[in-house]
Design an enzyme around this catalytic site. Structure first.
Site, PDB file in Angstrom:
ATOM      1  N   PRO A   9       0.795  -1.231   0.000  1.00 37.94           N
ATOM      2  CA  PRO A   9       0.000   0.000   0.000  1.00 37.94           C
ATOM      3  C   PRO A   9       0.829   1.282   0.000  1.00 37.94           C
ATOM      4  O   PRO A   9       1.868   1.355   0.662  1.00 37.94           O
ATOM      5  CB  PRO A   9      -0.828  -0.100   1.292  1.00 37.94           C
ATOM      6  N   ASN A  10       0.336   2.243  -0.752  1.00 43.51           N
ATOM      7  CA  ASN A  10       0.898   3.600  -0.853  1.00 43.51           C
ATOM      8  C   ASN A  10       2.207   3.680  -1.639  1.00 43.51           C
ATOM      9  O   ASN A  10       2.728   4.769  -1.853  1.00 43.51           O
ATOM     10  CB  ASN A  10       1.090   4.234   0.542  1.00 43.51           C
ATOM     11  N   ARG A  17       4.608  10.972  -2.222  1.00 43.19           N
ATOM     12  CA  ARG A  17       4.493  10.853  -0.763  1.00 43.19           C
ATOM     13  C   ARG A  17       5.846  11.109  -0.084  1.00 43.19           C
ATOM     14  O   ARG A  17       6.891  10.675  -0.593  1.00 43.19           O
ATOM     15  CB  ARG A  17       3.942   9.477  -0.364  1.00 43.19           C
ATOM     16  N   TYR A  22      11.219   8.986   1.293  1.00 42.12           N
ATOM     17  CA  TYR A  22      11.268   7.993   0.212  1.00 42.12           C
ATOM     18  C   TYR A  22      11.929   8.493  -1.073  1.00 42.12           C
ATOM     19  O   TYR A  22      12.131   7.706  -1.997  1.00 42.12           O
ATOM     20  CB  TYR A  22       9.840   7.496  -0.088  1.00 42.12           C
ATOM     21  N   ASN A  73       7.807  -5.539  -0.966  1.00 42.45           N
ATOM     22  CA  ASN A  73       7.781  -4.467   0.028  1.00 42.45           C
ATOM     23  C   ASN A  73       6.339  -4.425   0.531  1.00 42.45           C
ATOM     24  O   ASN A  73       5.474  -3.843  -0.119  1.00 42.45           O
ATOM     25  CB  ASN A  73       8.184  -3.129  -0.588  1.00 42.45           C
ATOM     26  N   ALA A  76       3.164  -0.735   4.901  1.00 43.85           N
ATOM     27  CA  ALA A  76       2.649  -0.702   6.285  1.00 43.85           C
ATOM     28  C   ALA A  76       2.189  -2.079   6.769  1.00 43.85           C
ATOM     29  O   ALA A  76       2.191  -2.350   7.975  1.00 43.85           O
ATOM     30  CB  ALA A  76       1.512   0.310   6.385  1.00 43.85           C
ATOM     31  N   GLU A  97      12.470  -9.338   1.466  1.00 42.59           N
ATOM     32  CA  GLU A  97      11.681  -8.174   1.915  1.00 42.59           C
ATOM     33  C   GLU A  97      12.515  -6.904   1.732  1.00 42.59           C
ATOM     34  O   GLU A  97      13.677  -6.871   2.127  1.00 42.59           O
ATOM     35  CB  GLU A  97      11.310  -8.353   3.390  1.00 42.59           C
ATOM     36  N   HIS A  99      12.640  -2.567   2.149  1.00 45.79           N
ATOM     37  CA  HIS A  99      12.104  -1.285   2.599  1.00 45.79           C
ATOM     38  C   HIS A  99      13.012  -0.179   2.093  1.00 45.79           C
ATOM     39  O   HIS A  99      14.241  -0.274   2.240  1.00 45.79           O
ATOM     40  CB  HIS A  99      12.000  -1.229   4.126  1.00 45.79           C
ATOM     41  N   ARG A 106      13.213   4.630  12.534  1.00 48.87           N
ATOM     42  CA  ARG A 106      12.044   5.510  12.448  1.00 48.87           C
ATOM     43  C   ARG A 106      11.184   5.310  13.711  1.00 48.87           C
ATOM     44  O   ARG A 106      11.715   5.026  14.771  1.00 48.87           O
ATOM     45  CB  ARG A 106      11.279   5.208  11.150  1.00 48.87           C
TER      46      ARG A 106
HETATM   47  C1  DQA Z   1       8.204   1.153   3.853  1.00 47.36           C
HETATM   48  C2  DQA Z   1       8.282   1.374   5.367  1.00 47.36           C
HETATM   49  C3  DQA Z   1       6.927   1.188   6.019  1.00 47.36           C
HETATM   50  O1  DQA Z   1       7.011   1.396   7.419  1.00 47.36           O
HETATM   51  C4  DQA Z   1       5.918   2.159   5.443  1.00 47.36           C
HETATM   52  O2  DQA Z   1       4.635   1.925   5.988  1.00 47.36           O
HETATM   53  C5  DQA Z   1       5.886   2.153   3.950  1.00 47.36           C
HETATM   54  C6  DQA Z   1       7.137   2.028   3.211  1.00 47.36           C
HETATM   55  C7  DQA Z   1       9.539   1.450   3.139  1.00 47.36           C
HETATM   56  O3  DQA Z   1       9.688   1.031   2.012  1.00 47.36           O
HETATM   57  O4  DQA Z   1      10.407   2.111   3.718  1.00 47.36           O
HETATM   58  O5  DQA Z   1       4.843   2.362   3.346  1.00 47.36           O
HETATM   59  O6  DQA Z   1       7.898  -0.208   3.610  1.00 47.36           O
END
Ligand code: DQA
Length: 159
Positions: A9-10, A17, A22, A73, A76, A97, A99, A106
């Site tokens: 998501p996102n 964002r 990011y 990835n 959240a 995985e 990030h 964080r």
């Molecule tokens: C994320 C880190 C997560 O905590 C966050 O909710 C994201 C992006 C990252 O790629 O750093 O949406 O997965």
């Protein structure tokens, strides 16, 4: 060899964002760069993004018998989804995985990944370059799996 890349998501909002966290790069650009590396290494690659937990679970399950490895990835959902963790555990494929940000430096709630313990490994904090590192990692895992298979075949031929 086939790799499925799953963006949670996102991540479709990358480039818009929280650029201070990011960066400015868009998801399409990340995918384009991964496709180039995949083609150089004769890997078939597929990209999938969803904001919905169930759709991500369906995609992970579809990988069984269809893909040789996953780069994910979970965004959240990393910190909340036992269901995604169970889906990863169920398919028994190499899963990396990723990030973009360093989740360990964080907010406290981001430091815990429910999914990482069922993955081959986690890459966190290297920005979009983390996806490139994940490609290298999955290529290495494929090479190791292939070497084991070749050894087993050689043994069968000997017997
Ligand atoms: C994320 C880190 C997560 O905590 C966050 O909710 C994201 C992006 C990252 O790629 O750093 O949406 O997965």
């Amino acid at each position: 060899m086939k790799v499925v890349v799953i963006h949670g998501p996102n991540l479709n909002m990358l480039g818009i964002r929280e650029q201070n966290i990011y960066g400015p790069i868009k998801l399409e650009e990340i995918n384009k760069q991964m496709k180039t590396v995949a083609e150089q290494n004769k890997i078939d690659i597929e990209f999938f993004q969803s904001n919905l937990e169930g759709e991500i679970i369906d995609k992970i399950q579809e990988c069984l018998g269809e893909a040789d490895g996953i780069i994910i990835n979970p965004a959240a959902y990393t910190h909340t989804s036992i269901a995604i963790r169970d889906a990863i555990a169920a398919i028994q494929l190499p899963v990396i995985e990723v990030h973009i940000s360093n989740i360990h430096r964080r907010e406290d709630f981001r430091a815990k990944s429910l999914t990482a313990p069922v993955c081959s490994g986690q890459i966190s904090g290297f920005g979009p370059f983390g996806y490139h590192l994940a490609m290298m990692a999955i290529l290495q895992i494929f090479t190791e799996i292939q070497a084991i298979k070749n050894q087993q075949n050689a043994k069968v031929k000997q017997n």
